[in-house]
Design a protein around this motif. Structure first.
Motif, PDB file in Angstrom:
ATOM      1  N   LYS A 180       0.835  -1.202   0.000  1.00  0.00           N
ATOM      2  CA  LYS A 180       0.000   0.000   0.000  1.00  0.00           C
ATOM      3  C   LYS A 180       0.870   1.253   0.000  1.00  0.00           C
ATOM      4  O   LYS A 180       1.949   1.282   0.592  1.00  0.00           O
ATOM      5  N   TYR A 203      -5.944   4.323  -5.198  1.00  0.00           N
ATOM      6  CA  TYR A 203      -5.545   3.413  -4.119  1.00  0.00           C
ATOM      7  C   TYR A 203      -6.127   2.025  -4.334  1.00  0.00           C
ATOM      8  O   TYR A 203      -5.447   1.006  -4.162  1.00  0.00           O
ATOM      9  N   HIS A 248      -0.165   7.614  -9.857  1.00  0.00           N
ATOM     10  CA  HIS A 248      -0.102   6.537  -8.864  1.00  0.00           C
ATOM     11  C   HIS A 248       0.694   5.351  -9.371  1.00  0.00           C
ATOM     12  O   HIS A 248       1.320   4.646  -8.562  1.00  0.00           O
TER      13      HIS A 248
END
Length: 260
Positions: A180, A203, A248
């Motif tokens: 994560k 995420y 990301h």
């Protein structure tokens, strides 16, 4: 190749449901309704994790792997109704009959989808089949815990013993994967309420990639992939993510390539 769908949900408290059950004043804002429910939960249970039937699906993250390649995405758009997201997930099952892979999907994601599809009336006959329509599903279906149409990696690796469960983040990092980055499930509601839906969706995408990578390692352990095939799968993920210009994925690859 068996089509494989790795999935993960991000959920937020169901303000409409809380209003219906608790008879809030119509003038009370959704945020106030939710904060009141979270405060009550903390007082009575020591945490603010609401029951699964009061978790509204905000994001459905997916990795899809078949003969056409490797894809990762979140279904729909951030503003789509919950029923649309749920229907999109089950529509993929209706079309491809993929193997489902999750991390704690049996304990969280699928029960949430069950409750929320019941609330919205979302049909999913292929998913719910246990042999009534397709005889093969009597012995291998999505519902039974020990069948492999749905592989809950957390449950399986712990040998179906909740006391042996491991967190995905730590296990992914121990295997050499990024894990994560910057967020976990406990922060989703706050981020969503602050208008950071794109961050939550990103995420969720990284989480399903973590799950896929650990699943590839598991397939290697059981002999489903040899060393060459395993390295080929990992290379495919790396090349796919490196080709993306999304922030990301740049962050994810930087973490993957960090010798530490």
């Amino acid at each position: 190749m068996i089509p494989t769908l790795v999935f993960d949900l991000e959920t937020i408290p169901d303000a409409a449901g809380l209003r219906r059950l608790n008879h809030h004043d119509p003038e009370t804002s959704d945020a106030e309704v939710i904060e009141a429910a979270l405060a009550q939960r903390r007082e009575t249970h020591g945490n603010d994790f609401l029951p699964l039937h009061l978790q509204r699906v905000a994001v459905v993250g997916c990795v899809f792997r078949d003969d056409s390649g490797f894809r990762v995405k979140t279904l729909g758009e951030a503003h789509d109704p919950e029923a649309t997201l749920i229907a999109g997930f089950f529509k993929t099952i209706e079309r491809y009959t993929p193997r489902l892979v999750s991390w704690n999907g049996s304990g969280f994601d699928l029960p949430v989808l069950h409750y929320r599809s019941l609330i919205h009336g979302v049909q999913a006959p292929r998913y719910w089949d246990t042999g009534e329509d397709d005889r093969d599903f009597k012995y291998n279906n999505y519902i039974s815990r020990y069948h492999n149409r749905h592989v809950d990696l957390m449950d399986l690796l712990a040998k179906y013993n909740g006391r042996a469960n491991a967190p995905l983040d730590e296990l992914a990092k121990l295997c050499g994967f990024p894990g994560k980055l910057g967020m976990d499930g406990s922060q989703v509601w706050r981020a969503w309420s602050e208008g950071r839906a794109d961050e939550v969706r990103a995420y969720c995408e990284t989480d399903v990639v973590n799950t896929w990578l650990v699943y590839c390692r598991f397939r290697f352990l059981k002999g489903e992939l040899d060393a060459t095939a395993y390295e080929k799968e990992i290379k495919l993920v790396r090349e796919t993510l490196q080709a993306s210009d999304k922030p990301h994925w740049r962050e994810y690859m930087a973490a993957w390539d960090d010798p530490a």
